[in-house]
Design a protein around this motif. Structure first.
Motif: not given
Length: 198
Positions: A2-7, A144-158, A165-170
């Motif tokens: 899974a690329w992102w989790k619903p939250k 359809s995205f998740e925000i993950k916190q890391t040491k360097s800041g927030a990262i967006y999984y889109l 059909q998945i057209k894009s993952q970023m």
């Protein structure tokens, strides 16, 4: 995988609100539609292109005169960092986004483990630059995205998908999304100046 989790997303996220404002409400992409205009002397149907802006806010690249080589300059700015480390990939509609993302993650030679990554299927109804913004818009607009916190800041999984059909993952850092927003809001002259400053 899974690329992102619903939250549930907090409404008090200033960066997210900025991204929704820019990428959803003011998406600069347009979708090309073909209209029949009649038949030629040889009997073949003649088509005319019509461009429908994704946003009704009159902010499309076409309306603002951002086309052709100006759009290409913008694309170069969007993908520059990712191209250099091999984490930007435009693929055919018959290819798997998920498999491509997994291959990049396995083989990337980036020093930063949380490198920006952008994989998307090509579209025949808009430019490559517009497709990037359109897929970002879809991920935010559909939740359809998740925000993950890391040491360097927030990262967006889109992720953008249609009919399963998945057209894009970023995977894009907050500062990368801010850069994308700044670029899309530039005037044609400001974009041209980016090329001259190289």
């Amino acid at each position: 995988m899974a690329w992102w989790k619903p939250k549930r997303i907090s409404a008090n996220n200033r960066d997210l609100n900025e991204f929704l404002y820019n990428f959803v409400l003011h998406c600069p992409s347009s979708i090309e539609k073909k209209e029949k205009t009649g038949k030629g002397k040889n009997g073949k149907v003649i088509y005319k292109s019509r461009y429908d802006a994704v946003s009704a806010c009159e902010c499309s690249f076409k309306r603002r005169g951002i086309t052709g080589h100006i759009l290409s300059t913008l694309l170069a700015q969007l993908r520059r960092q990712m191209i250099s480390i091999g984490t930007y990939r435009k693929i055919k509609s018959s290819e798997s986004v998920e498999a491509t993302v997994e291959e990049i993650r396995r083989n990337a030679k980036a020093h930063d483990k949380e490198f920006d990554l952008l994989v998307f299927q090509d579209r025949n109804d808009m430019s490559e630059t517009e497709a990037i913004y359109y897929y970002i818009r879809n991920a935010f607009a559909h939740g359809s995205f998740e925000i993950k916190q890391t040491k360097s800041g927030a990262i967006y999984y889109l992720e953008s998908a249609k009919n399963g059909q998945i057209k894009s993952q970023m995977r894009l850092k907050t500062q990368t999304l801010k850069k994308f927003a700044n670029l899309m809001n530039m005037t044609p002259d400001q974009i041209i100046a980016l090329r001259k400053s190289k």
